[in-house]
Design a protein around this motif. Sequence first.
Motif, PDB file in Angstrom:
ATOM      1  N   MET A   1       0.814  -1.212   0.000  1.00  0.00           N
ATOM      2  CA  MET A   1       0.000   0.000   0.000  1.00  0.00           C
ATOM      3  C   MET A   1       0.850   1.265   0.000  1.00  0.00           C
ATOM      4  O   MET A   1       0.428   2.297  -0.530  1.00  0.00           O
ATOM      5  CB  MET A   1      -0.940   0.006   1.208  1.00  0.00           C
ATOM      6  CG  MET A   1      -2.041  -1.043   1.139  1.00  0.00           C
ATOM      7  SD  MET A   1      -3.016  -1.107   2.665  1.00  0.00           S
ATOM      8  CE  MET A   1      -3.900   0.451   2.561  1.00  0.00           C
ATOM      9  N   THR A   2       2.035   1.229   0.595  1.00  0.00           N
ATOM     10  CA  THR A   2       2.864   2.437   0.618  1.00  0.00           C
ATOM     11  C   THR A   2       3.395   2.783  -0.768  1.00  0.00           C
ATOM     12  O   THR A   2       3.291   3.951  -1.181  1.00  0.00           O
ATOM     13  CB  THR A   2       3.994   2.292   1.653  1.00  0.00           C
ATOM     14  OG1 THR A   2       3.414   2.127   2.963  1.00  0.00           O
ATOM     15  CG2 THR A   2       4.875   3.531   1.663  1.00  0.00           C
ATOM     16  N   PRO A   3       3.938   1.843  -1.564  1.00  0.00           N
ATOM     17  CA  PRO A   3       4.209   2.186  -2.962  1.00  0.00           C
ATOM     18  C   PRO A   3       2.946   2.580  -3.726  1.00  0.00           C
ATOM     19  O   PRO A   3       2.990   3.463  -4.594  1.00  0.00           O
ATOM     20  CB  PRO A   3       4.823   0.901  -3.527  1.00  0.00           C
ATOM     21  CG  PRO A   3       5.418   0.219  -2.341  1.00  0.00           C
ATOM     22  CD  PRO A   3       4.492   0.525  -1.206  1.00  0.00           C
ATOM     23  N   GLY A   4       1.808   1.938  -3.406  1.00  0.00           N
ATOM     24  CA  GLY A   4       0.552   2.334  -4.036  1.00  0.00           C
ATOM     25  C   GLY A   4       0.198   3.770  -3.706  1.00  0.00           C
ATOM     26  O   GLY A   4      -0.246   4.535  -4.575  1.00  0.00           O
ATOM     27  N   LEU A   5       0.407   4.166  -2.455  1.00  0.00           N
ATOM     28  CA  LEU A   5       0.181   5.552  -2.060  1.00  0.00           C
ATOM     29  C   LEU A   5       1.116   6.486  -2.811  1.00  0.00           C
ATOM     30  O   LEU A   5       0.719   7.590  -3.214  1.00  0.00           O
ATOM     31  CB  LEU A   5       0.397   5.694  -0.549  1.00  0.00           C
ATOM     32  CG  LEU A   5       0.162   7.087   0.025  1.00  0.00           C
ATOM     33  CD1 LEU A   5      -1.320   7.428   0.019  1.00  0.00           C
ATOM     34  CD2 LEU A   5       0.739   7.189   1.447  1.00  0.00           C
ATOM     35  N   ALA A   6       2.362   6.055  -3.022  1.00  0.00           N
ATOM     36  CA  ALA A   6       3.322   6.872  -3.771  1.00  0.00           C
ATOM     37  C   ALA A   6       2.820   7.122  -5.192  1.00  0.00           C
ATOM     38  O   ALA A   6       2.915   8.244  -5.710  1.00  0.00           O
ATOM     39  CB  ALA A   6       4.689   6.183  -3.794  1.00  0.00           C
ATOM     40  N   PHE A   7       2.277   6.096  -5.837  1.00  0.00           N
ATOM     41  CA  PHE A   7       1.697   6.285  -7.171  1.00  0.00           C
ATOM     42  C   PHE A   7       0.502   7.234  -7.121  1.00  0.00           C
ATOM     43  O   PHE A   7       0.373   8.140  -7.945  1.00  0.00           O
ATOM     44  CB  PHE A   7       1.253   4.945  -7.761  1.00  0.00           C
ATOM     45  CG  PHE A   7       2.364   4.119  -8.325  1.00  0.00           C
ATOM     46  CD1 PHE A   7       3.119   4.573  -9.392  1.00  0.00           C
ATOM     47  CD2 PHE A   7       2.649   2.856  -7.812  1.00  0.00           C
ATOM     48  CE1 PHE A   7       4.142   3.805  -9.928  1.00  0.00           C
ATOM     49  CE2 PHE A   7       3.670   2.084  -8.337  1.00  0.00           C
ATOM     50  CZ  PHE A   7       4.419   2.561  -9.403  1.00  0.00           C
ATOM     51  N   PHE A   8      -0.383   7.012  -6.147  1.00  0.00           N
ATOM     52  CA  PHE A   8      -1.594   7.828  -6.011  1.00  0.00           C
ATOM     53  C   PHE A   8      -1.232   9.293  -5.806  1.00  0.00           C
ATOM     54  O   PHE A   8      -1.736  10.183  -6.509  1.00  0.00           O
ATOM     55  CB  PHE A   8      -2.412   7.296  -4.836  1.00  0.00           C
ATOM     56  CG  PHE A   8      -3.743   7.972  -4.639  1.00  0.00           C
ATOM     57  CD1 PHE A   8      -4.819   7.689  -5.473  1.00  0.00           C
ATOM     58  CD2 PHE A   8      -3.924   8.882  -3.609  1.00  0.00           C
ATOM     59  CE1 PHE A   8      -6.054   8.303  -5.283  1.00  0.00           C
ATOM     60  CE2 PHE A   8      -5.155   9.505  -3.412  1.00  0.00           C
ATOM     61  CZ  PHE A   8      -6.218   9.217  -4.254  1.00  0.00           C
ATOM     62  N   TYR A   9      -0.359   9.557  -4.853  1.00  0.00           N
ATOM     63  CA  TYR A   9       0.062  10.924  -4.594  1.00  0.00           C
ATOM     64  C   TYR A   9       0.894  11.490  -5.750  1.00  0.00           C
ATOM     65  O   TYR A   9       0.768  12.665  -6.105  1.00  0.00           O
ATOM     66  CB  TYR A   9       0.901  10.975  -3.310  1.00  0.00           C
ATOM     67  CG  TYR A   9       0.116  10.990  -2.017  1.00  0.00           C
ATOM     68  CD1 TYR A   9      -1.271  11.118  -1.987  1.00  0.00           C
ATOM     69  CD2 TYR A   9       0.784  10.887  -0.791  1.00  0.00           C
ATOM     70  CE1 TYR A   9      -1.964  11.138  -0.784  1.00  0.00           C
ATOM     71  CE2 TYR A   9       0.100  10.922   0.414  1.00  0.00           C
ATOM     72  CZ  TYR A   9      -1.273  11.036   0.407  1.00  0.00           C
ATOM     73  OH  TYR A   9      -1.961  11.067   1.604  1.00  0.00           O
ATOM     74  N   GLY A  10       1.777  10.657  -6.319  1.00  0.00           N
ATOM     75  CA  GLY A  10       2.658  11.125  -7.385  1.00  0.00           C
ATOM     76  C   GLY A  10       1.900  11.634  -8.594  1.00  0.00           C
ATOM     77  O   GLY A  10       2.283  12.631  -9.213  1.00  0.00           O
ATOM     78  N   GLY A  11       0.811  10.972  -8.954  1.00  0.00           N
ATOM     79  CA  GLY A  11       0.030  11.410 -10.099  1.00  0.00           C
ATOM     80  C   GLY A  11      -0.726  12.695  -9.854  1.00  0.00           C
ATOM     81  O   GLY A  11      -1.073  13.419 -10.804  1.00  0.00           O
ATOM     82  N   LEU A  12      -0.967  13.028  -8.580  1.00  0.00           N
ATOM     83  CA  LEU A  12      -1.769  14.199  -8.251  1.00  0.00           C
ATOM     84  C   LEU A  12      -0.972  15.501  -8.255  1.00  0.00           C
ATOM     85  O   LEU A  12      -1.561  16.579  -8.332  1.00  0.00           O
ATOM     86  CB  LEU A  12      -2.415  14.026  -6.871  1.00  0.00           C
ATOM     87  CG  LEU A  12      -3.555  12.996  -6.786  1.00  0.00           C
ATOM     88  CD1 LEU A  12      -3.933  12.740  -5.328  1.00  0.00           C
ATOM     89  CD2 LEU A  12      -4.773  13.454  -7.577  1.00  0.00           C
ATOM     90  N   VAL A  13       0.354  15.428  -8.146  1.00  0.00           N
ATOM     91  CA  VAL A  13       1.160  16.647  -8.115  1.00  0.00           C
ATOM     92  C   VAL A  13       1.591  17.025  -9.528  1.00  0.00           C
ATOM     93  O   VAL A  13       1.337  16.315 -10.492  1.00  0.00           O
ATOM     94  CB  VAL A  13       2.399  16.474  -7.214  1.00  0.00           C
ATOM     95  CG1 VAL A  13       1.981  16.179  -5.787  1.00  0.00           C
ATOM     96  CG2 VAL A  13       3.317  15.360  -7.728  1.00  0.00           C
ATOM     97  N   LYS A  14       2.305  18.169  -9.651  1.00  0.00           N
ATOM     98  CA  LYS A  14       2.778  18.569 -10.966  1.00  0.00           C
ATOM     99  C   LYS A  14       3.974  17.708 -11.379  1.00  0.00           C
ATOM    100  O   LYS A  14       4.652  17.101 -10.535  1.00  0.00           O
ATOM    101  CB  LYS A  14       3.137  20.048 -10.986  1.00  0.00           C
ATOM    102  CG  LYS A  14       4.233  20.486 -10.041  1.00  0.00           C
ATOM    103  CD  LYS A  14       4.379  22.001 -10.089  1.00  0.00           C
ATOM    104  CE  LYS A  14       5.455  22.503  -9.144  1.00  0.00           C
ATOM    105  NZ  LYS A  14       5.564  23.984  -9.183  1.00  0.00           N
ATOM    106  N   ALA A  15       4.243  17.669 -12.670  1.00  0.00           N
ATOM    107  CA  ALA A  15       5.242  16.747 -13.212  1.00  0.00           C
ATOM    108  C   ALA A  15       6.631  16.981 -12.631  1.00  0.00           C
ATOM    109  O   ALA A  15       7.421  16.047 -12.479  1.00  0.00           O
ATOM    110  CB  ALA A  15       5.291  16.875 -14.738  1.00  0.00           C
TER     111      ALA A  15
END
Length: 405
Positions: free
Chosen positions: A19-33
Amino acid sequence: MDTGGIAWMLVSAALVLLMTPGLAFFYGGLVKAQSVVSMMMMSFGALGLVAVLWILYGAAMSSVDSVWAFAGNPFDGFAQTGMAGEDLVGIAFGATFAILTTALISGAIADRARFGAWLVFAGLWSTLVYFPVAAWVWGGGWLQNLGDSLGGLPAVIDYAGGTAVHINAGAAALALALVLGPRRGFAKGSHRPHNVPLVLLGAGLLWFGWFGFNAGAAVGDGSVDAASAGLIFLNTIGAPAAGILGWLIVERVRSGKPTSIGAASGAVAGLVAITPACADLTPGLAILLGLLSGAACAFAIDLKYRLGYDDSLDVVGLHLVAGVIGTLYLGLFANGTGLFTGGDTGQLIVQGISVLAVAAYSFVMALVIGFAIDKTLGFRVRHSEEIAGIDLAIHGESGYVLETR
């Protein structure tokens, strides 16, 4: 614990760790590039640091011998010296909860936080807040025994972390958002997700791992309790599914356009709300909880624009709000003890006290720790780095490198 129970716990721990890498993907997509590497590294940094701290002393702090003890002795079996193999299974499972809870907070300070300062905060907050709160809720502490202390009221229900995980992290996220202040140009619609598929991938991994999160502890008398596991598993499907629908209905009514980010957020809202309640609701009531939490969180994420705090990725609007809803909902509908399911106001009273106690403690401690770090080390990146994106400045890397030959 029999071999089936051990296998169940080990697989569940692996699911929760994912879930922690999953959270990283979830959060990563929400910020600017230009900030995606920084955002994802905050999750991975928490994974590295908190896992080590948990093994060294956090697990010992999360269990107490006295109801009114603040936390366990951190030097009791330091680094798990002398612990039996079966005990280490439970310790490994607990480590994944500590990691994820800390990582959740990072979404509130996206696009503007120094990585080193974040790690200092993560270490102090997990030590001073998460480890003791875990002892209060699950390790024999005062919240776990609150019902008896108040003269025979029902016990607080928090099966998998409505208070210890989501309210705890959400309250700390609000405090850190206040410490760092808003992003440059903070306004509704000014910061848009840079990678929607990454968000959906992260949401899918979170949902997958959440089955371990909720059902992992369904071990009774040393073996897997099939009845409890089945109910928990089904509720972990139904509530987030209904959360998607609740969020999309609100979006459709408000803007006419149901979004994929809304669907992913609705699923997370439903998952958060069912976390404390997964073993104590009928499937129909779990669906109703998901609908309510998805709709409520769709409104709650706009509170930051009205109140002026910049919770970048809506940790407050999702985790704090849905965590409170799920925890209090048990006071009304918990099997056998809820106000409308055979009980009286007792369950609602103890649930409310647990919400207020954990939220207040986490908020105050995070505020103190955050301000101390900000005044000494500095928590926020420079203005020029924030405008340009902080990946290169902080990590020397870019999330997307386009090369021409």
